[in-house]
Each structure stands twice: as C-alpha cells, then as structure tokens.
Design an enzyme around this catalytic site. Structure first.
Site, mmCIF file in Angstrom:
data_model
loop_
_atom_site.group_PDB
_atom_site.id
_atom_site.type_symbol
_atom_site.label_atom_id
_atom_site.label_comp_id
_atom_site.label_asym_id
_atom_site.label_seq_id
_atom_site.Cartn_x
_atom_site.Cartn_y
_atom_site.Cartn_z
ATOM 1 N N ASP A 10 0.850 -1.186 0.000
ATOM 2 C CA ASP A 10 0.000 0.000 0.000
ATOM 3 C C ASP A 10 0.892 1.245 0.000
ATOM 4 O O ASP A 10 1.856 1.326 0.743
ATOM 5 C CB ASP A 10 -0.936 0.001 1.211
ATOM 6 N N ASN A 38 -12.838 -2.977 2.385
ATOM 7 C CA ASN A 38 -13.690 -1.791 2.473
ATOM 8 C C ASN A 38 -14.614 -1.857 1.266
ATOM 9 O O ASN A 38 -14.151 -1.802 0.127
ATOM 10 C CB ASN A 38 -12.837 -0.524 2.441
ATOM 11 N N GLN A 46 -14.644 2.396 0.959
ATOM 12 C CA GLN A 46 -13.922 2.034 -0.272
ATOM 13 C C GLN A 46 -13.618 3.294 -1.076
ATOM 14 O O GLN A 46 -14.522 4.100 -1.339
ATOM 15 C CB GLN A 46 -14.787 1.074 -1.105
ATOM 16 N N HIS A 67 -10.485 -5.133 -3.639
ATOM 17 C CA HIS A 67 -9.149 -5.480 -3.148
ATOM 18 C C HIS A 67 -9.253 -5.839 -1.668
ATOM 19 O O HIS A 67 -10.149 -5.381 -0.968
ATOM 20 C CB HIS A 67 -8.167 -4.319 -3.352
ATOM 21 N N ILE A 68 -8.314 -6.641 -1.219
ATOM 22 C CA ILE A 68 -8.281 -7.068 0.178
ATOM 23 C C ILE A 68 -7.019 -6.500 0.830
ATOM 24 O O ILE A 68 -5.910 -6.698 0.316
ATOM 25 C CB ILE A 68 -8.277 -8.607 0.298
ATOM 26 N N HIS A 69 -7.212 -5.792 1.915
ATOM 27 C CA HIS A 69 -6.066 -5.274 2.661
ATOM 28 C C HIS A 69 -5.533 -6.371 3.588
ATOM 29 O O HIS A 69 -6.309 -7.060 4.265
ATOM 30 C CB HIS A 69 -6.478 -4.110 3.567
HETATM 31 P P1 AMP Z 1 -9.775 1.413 -0.080
HETATM 32 O O1 AMP Z 1 -9.972 2.647 0.748
HETATM 33 O O2 AMP Z 1 -10.123 0.153 0.621
HETATM 34 O O3 AMP Z 1 -10.416 1.554 -1.453
HETATM 35 O O4 AMP Z 1 -8.216 1.295 -0.279
HETATM 36 C C1 AMP Z 1 -7.481 1.846 -1.311
HETATM 37 C C2 AMP Z 1 -6.046 1.734 -0.897
HETATM 38 O O5 AMP Z 1 -5.243 1.894 -2.053
HETATM 39 C C3 AMP Z 1 -5.596 2.805 0.111
HETATM 40 O O6 AMP Z 1 -5.106 2.161 1.285
HETATM 41 C C4 AMP Z 1 -4.501 3.558 -0.634
HETATM 42 O O7 AMP Z 1 -3.444 3.957 0.201
HETATM 43 C C5 AMP Z 1 -4.052 2.545 -1.672
HETATM 44 N N1 AMP Z 1 -3.482 3.102 -2.893
HETATM 45 C C6 AMP Z 1 -3.961 4.117 -3.640
HETATM 46 N N2 AMP Z 1 -3.177 4.342 -4.713
HETATM 47 C C7 AMP Z 1 -2.175 3.433 -4.638
HETATM 48 C C8 AMP Z 1 -1.034 3.149 -5.440
HETATM 49 N N3 AMP Z 1 -0.756 3.855 -6.553
HETATM 50 N N4 AMP Z 1 -0.209 2.144 -5.054
HETATM 51 C C9 AMP Z 1 -0.469 1.437 -3.926
HETATM 52 N N5 AMP Z 1 -1.528 1.645 -3.135
HETATM 53 C C10 AMP Z 1 -2.367 2.631 -3.471
#
Ligand code: AMP
Length: 113
Positions: A29, A86, A93, A99-101
């Site tokens: 991330d 999320n 989200q 995607h899965i964190h």
């Molecule tokens: P969500 O809020 O669950 O949609 O998570 C999106 C995640 O993507 C966040 O934790 C961001 O920090 C991450 N993110 C956004 N852009 C990038 C990127 N270019 N490379 C890696 N992670 C990213």
C-alpha cells in the site's frame, strides 16, 4: 476508464509488487497504516463484492490462498494480522476495484472507526 489498480496490473503505473500470478497481484500500500500493509487485487476488475457473479465466486478462494502465501512470506502468520475489505461508500472504499487489505506488524485495535 481504468482504475489505478488496472494501471498497476498493466504496468502503466509503478508499484511495489510482492506477488503476482495469472489471476492476482499483491502490492505494498502506498500509504501504509501499519508496518506491513499489502493489497491483494484480482486482475479482473470487480467493482465490489456484489459485482462478483456466482460463476466467478471462486476468486475468493484464490485470493485467500494468496493471503496464506503472503503472510507466511512476510512473517505475519506468527503474531497475527488483519484482513479487510472496504466495500462501498459506507465501508470506506476509495478505489472501485475490489481489493483485500492485509494489515500487520503491530497490535491493531478494535472496533475500527
Ligand atoms: P480502499 O480505501 O479500501 O479503497 O483502499 C485503497 C487503498 O489503495 C488505500 O489504502 C490507498 O493507500 C491505496 N493506494 C492508492 N493508490 C495506490 C497506489 N498507486 N499504489 C499502492 N496503493 C495505493
């Protein structure tokens, strides 16, 4: 329009890739909330959990097998970690590509905000 994750999958945008196979990719991330924070992303774009048809539902078993590999590779399996999706606006989200964190490397509190 391509999502940020599709651009990463297509190597149009750089990211720290820690695992990749035909169906999925795992990246660090960009804005980690813990010492180890990874995103497990299916290459096929599903907007959210509801977008996955019954024909494609097996993608979850694949993604969870990747989680098992990654947590072992990253030494998260011994102390534990958190897995989060999320989903949708109220779920927090921000990128409309499922995607899965994987969040680990420190003690995490509950409940989340
Ligand atoms: P969500 O809020 O669950 O949609 O998570 C999106 C995640 O993507 C966040 O934790 C961001 O920090 C991450 N993110 C956004 N852009 C990038 C990127 N270019 N490379 C890696 N992670 C990213």
């Amino acid at each position: 329009m391509k999502s940020i994750f599709e651009k990463i999958i297509d190597h149009e945008l750089s990211a720290e890739i820690i695992y990749e196979d035909g169906l999925s990719i795992v990246i660090k991330d960009i804005n980690p909330i813990s010492p180890k924070h990874f995103l497990v992303i299916p290459k096929k774009k599903y907007k959210n959990i509801e977008s996955i048809s019954s024909n494609d539902i097996h993608i979850f078993s694949h993604l969870f097998s990747i989680i098992q590999k990654v947590v072992a590779q990253e030494d998260l399996d011994e102390n534990g970690y958190r897995v989060v999706i999320n989903n949708g606006e109220y779920g927090g989200q921000t990128i409309d590509h499922l995607h899965i964190h994987i969040i680990g490397g420190r003690i995490l509190r509950w409940p989340p905000g």
